[in-house]
Design a protein around this motif. Sequence first.
Motif, PDB file in Angstrom:
ATOM      1  N   GLY A 202       0.813  -1.212   0.000  1.00 39.21           N
ATOM      2  CA  GLY A 202       0.000   0.000   0.000  1.00 39.21           C
ATOM      3  C   GLY A 202       0.848   1.266   0.000  1.00 39.21           C
ATOM      4  N   SER A 203       1.984   1.194  -0.640  1.00 38.65           N
ATOM      5  CA  SER A 203       2.887   2.348  -0.666  1.00 38.65           C
ATOM      6  C   SER A 203       2.309   3.473  -1.513  1.00 38.65           C
ATOM      7  N   ARG A 204       2.752   4.677  -1.247  1.00 37.54           N
ATOM      8  CA  ARG A 204       2.253   5.845  -1.974  1.00 37.54           C
ATOM      9  C   ARG A 204       2.745   5.865  -3.419  1.00 37.54           C
ATOM     10  N   ASN A 205       4.024   5.514  -3.651  1.00 36.39           N
ATOM     11  CA  ASN A 205       4.609   5.617  -4.990  1.00 36.39           C
ATOM     12  C   ASN A 205       4.639   4.297  -5.752  1.00 36.39           C
ATOM     13  N   GLY A 206       4.210   3.217  -5.137  1.00 33.99           N
ATOM     14  CA  GLY A 206       4.096   1.943  -5.837  1.00 33.99           C
ATOM     15  C   GLY A 206       5.405   1.194  -5.996  1.00 33.99           C
ATOM     16  N   THR A 207       5.269  -0.035  -6.449  1.00 33.07           N
ATOM     17  CA  THR A 207       6.395  -0.926  -6.694  1.00 33.07           C
ATOM     18  C   THR A 207       6.316  -1.381  -8.146  1.00 33.07           C
ATOM     19  N   LEU A 208       7.456  -1.401  -8.819  1.00 34.25           N
ATOM     20  CA  LEU A 208       7.501  -1.824 -10.218  1.00 34.25           C
ATOM     21  C   LEU A 208       8.172  -3.182 -10.322  1.00 34.25           C
ATOM     22  N   LEU A 209       7.602  -4.029 -11.175  1.00 32.68           N
ATOM     23  CA  LEU A 209       8.201  -5.315 -11.502  1.00 32.68           C
ATOM     24  C   LEU A 209       8.490  -5.302 -12.991  1.00 32.68           C
ATOM     25  N   ASN A 210       9.753  -5.347 -13.344  1.00 34.09           N
ATOM     26  CA  ASN A 210      10.189  -5.280 -14.747  1.00 34.09           C
ATOM     27  C   ASN A 210       9.604  -4.051 -15.456  1.00 34.09           C
ATOM     28  N   GLY A 211       9.507  -2.946 -14.721  1.00 35.30           N
ATOM     29  CA  GLY A 211       9.027  -1.687 -15.291  1.00 35.30           C
ATOM     30  C   GLY A 211       7.535  -1.476 -15.213  1.00 35.30           C
ATOM     31  N   ASP A 212       6.771  -2.475 -14.810  1.00 36.08           N
ATOM     32  CA  ASP A 212       5.313  -2.361 -14.733  1.00 36.08           C
ATOM     33  C   ASP A 212       4.874  -2.276 -13.277  1.00 36.08           C
ATOM     34  N   PRO A 213       3.954  -1.352 -12.948  1.00 37.27           N
ATOM     35  CA  PRO A 213       3.475  -1.261 -11.567  1.00 37.27           C
ATOM     36  C   PRO A 213       2.650  -2.488 -11.191  1.00 37.27           C
ATOM     37  N   ILE A 214       2.775  -2.900  -9.925  1.00 40.43           N
ATOM     38  CA  ILE A 214       1.971  -4.031  -9.455  1.00 40.43           C
ATOM     39  C   ILE A 214       0.891  -3.506  -8.515  1.00 40.43           C
ATOM     40  N   THR A 215      -0.277  -4.116  -8.589  1.00 44.00           N
ATOM     41  CA  THR A 215      -1.386  -3.721  -7.724  1.00 44.00           C
ATOM     42  C   THR A 215      -1.825  -4.871  -6.824  1.00 44.00           C
ATOM     43  N   THR A 216      -1.509  -6.088  -7.227  1.00 40.82           N
ATOM     44  CA  THR A 216      -1.842  -7.271  -6.431  1.00 40.82           C
ATOM     45  C   THR A 216      -0.575  -8.109  -6.286  1.00 40.82           C
ATOM     46  N   PRO A 217      -0.540  -9.027  -5.314  1.00 40.85           N
ATOM     47  CA  PRO A 217       0.627  -9.903  -5.201  1.00 40.85           C
ATOM     48  C   PRO A 217       0.852 -10.662  -6.507  1.00 40.85           C
ATOM     49  N   ILE A 218       2.113 -10.778  -6.903  1.00 42.27           N
ATOM     50  CA  ILE A 218       2.452 -11.383  -8.193  1.00 42.27           C
ATOM     51  C   ILE A 218       3.661 -12.302  -8.024  1.00 42.27           C
ATOM     52  N   ILE A 219       3.677 -13.383  -8.780  1.00 47.60           N
ATOM     53  CA  ILE A 219       4.786 -14.336  -8.744  1.00 47.60           C
ATOM     54  C   ILE A 219       5.997 -13.715  -9.441  1.00 47.60           C
ATOM     55  N   ILE A 220       7.157 -13.855  -8.820  1.00 43.55           N
ATOM     56  CA  ILE A 220       8.396 -13.361  -9.415  1.00 43.55           C
ATOM     57  C   ILE A 220       9.348 -14.527  -9.616  1.00 43.55           C
TER      58      ILE A 220
ATOM     59  N   GLY B  76      15.858 -13.362 -12.154  1.00 50.02           N
ATOM     60  CA  GLY B  76      16.170 -12.354 -13.160  1.00 50.02           C
ATOM     61  C   GLY B  76      15.205 -11.184 -13.192  1.00 50.02           C
ATOM     62  N   ASP B  77      14.063 -11.276 -12.513  1.00 44.17           N
ATOM     63  CA  ASP B  77      13.110 -10.163 -12.496  1.00 44.17           C
ATOM     64  C   ASP B  77      13.732  -8.941 -11.827  1.00 44.17           C
ATOM     65  N   MET B  78      13.338  -7.759 -12.279  1.00 48.74           N
ATOM     66  CA  MET B  78      13.833  -6.517 -11.708  1.00 48.74           C
ATOM     67  C   MET B  78      12.716  -5.850 -10.911  1.00 48.74           C
ATOM     68  N   ILE B  79      13.033  -5.507  -9.678  1.00 51.81           N
ATOM     69  CA  ILE B  79      12.089  -4.861  -8.769  1.00 51.81           C
ATOM     70  C   ILE B  79      12.590  -3.445  -8.533  1.00 51.81           C
ATOM     71  N   SER B  80      11.698  -2.455  -8.728  1.00 50.25           N
ATOM     72  CA  SER B  80      12.083  -1.055  -8.539  1.00 50.25           C
ATOM     73  C   SER B  80      11.173  -0.409  -7.506  1.00 50.25           C
ATOM     74  N   ILE B  81      11.795   0.280  -6.572  1.00 54.53           N
ATOM     75  CA  ILE B  81      11.095   1.052  -5.551  1.00 54.53           C
ATOM     76  C   ILE B  81      11.708   2.439  -5.586  1.00 54.53           C
ATOM     77  N   GLY B  82      10.956   3.407  -6.093  1.00 57.53           N
ATOM     78  CA  GLY B  82      11.514   4.743  -6.271  1.00 57.53           C
ATOM     79  C   GLY B  82      12.665   4.684  -7.258  1.00 57.53           C
ATOM     80  N   SER B  83      13.811   5.207  -6.870  1.00 58.88           N
ATOM     81  CA  SER B  83      14.984   5.148  -7.752  1.00 58.88           C
ATOM     82  C   SER B  83      15.890   3.983  -7.412  1.00 58.88           C
ATOM     83  N   THR B  84      15.458   3.106  -6.510  1.00 57.35           N
ATOM     84  CA  THR B  84      16.236   1.940  -6.102  1.00 57.35           C
ATOM     85  C   THR B  84      15.755   0.717  -6.872  1.00 57.35           C
TER      86      THR B  84
END
Length: 146
Positions: free
Chosen positions: A110-128, A131-139
């Motif tokens: 429920g973060s304000r800026n969201g979490t990206l998986l391979n460049g796409d925002p996630i809204t529900t729990p997703i299998i990873i 090699g998948d890339m997880i982005s939180i802000g600029s990290t």
Amino acid sequence: MTIDIVLFGLRVISGLLLTGFLTAILVILWRDYRNAAVAVHVNRRIYGQLVALTQIENIYAETGARHPLLPITTIGRAPTNDIVIQDTFASSEHAQIILRNGQWWLEDKGSRNGTLLNGDPITTPIIITDGDMISIGSTSFRLALS
């Protein structure tokens, strides 16, 4: 048989019963201790890791920082998280990675800026997967399963 012999026999029997009872309690406690020690060891086992990435001219390179994954790994700014990131766009409890039924799941908390998986925002729990890339802000992190 005199009363003294009967009382002595009862004392011996009660002593043996008490010794057996205490021995049984010690055996049960020892087994519980061993099971708890094994459970702690399993929870500390490294299942994989998140490799920290940095972006240089649209190319991601490893920074050298590696964070081990536990069955439940939390990510965020708060020092109580398993992986603490210093990013102003990260929430204090931003996301978590959970091992469920042999599969890794990424969940935004429920973060304000969201979490990206391979460049796409996630809204529900997703299998990873590896090699998948997880982005939180600029990290950014790359999932490395071993």
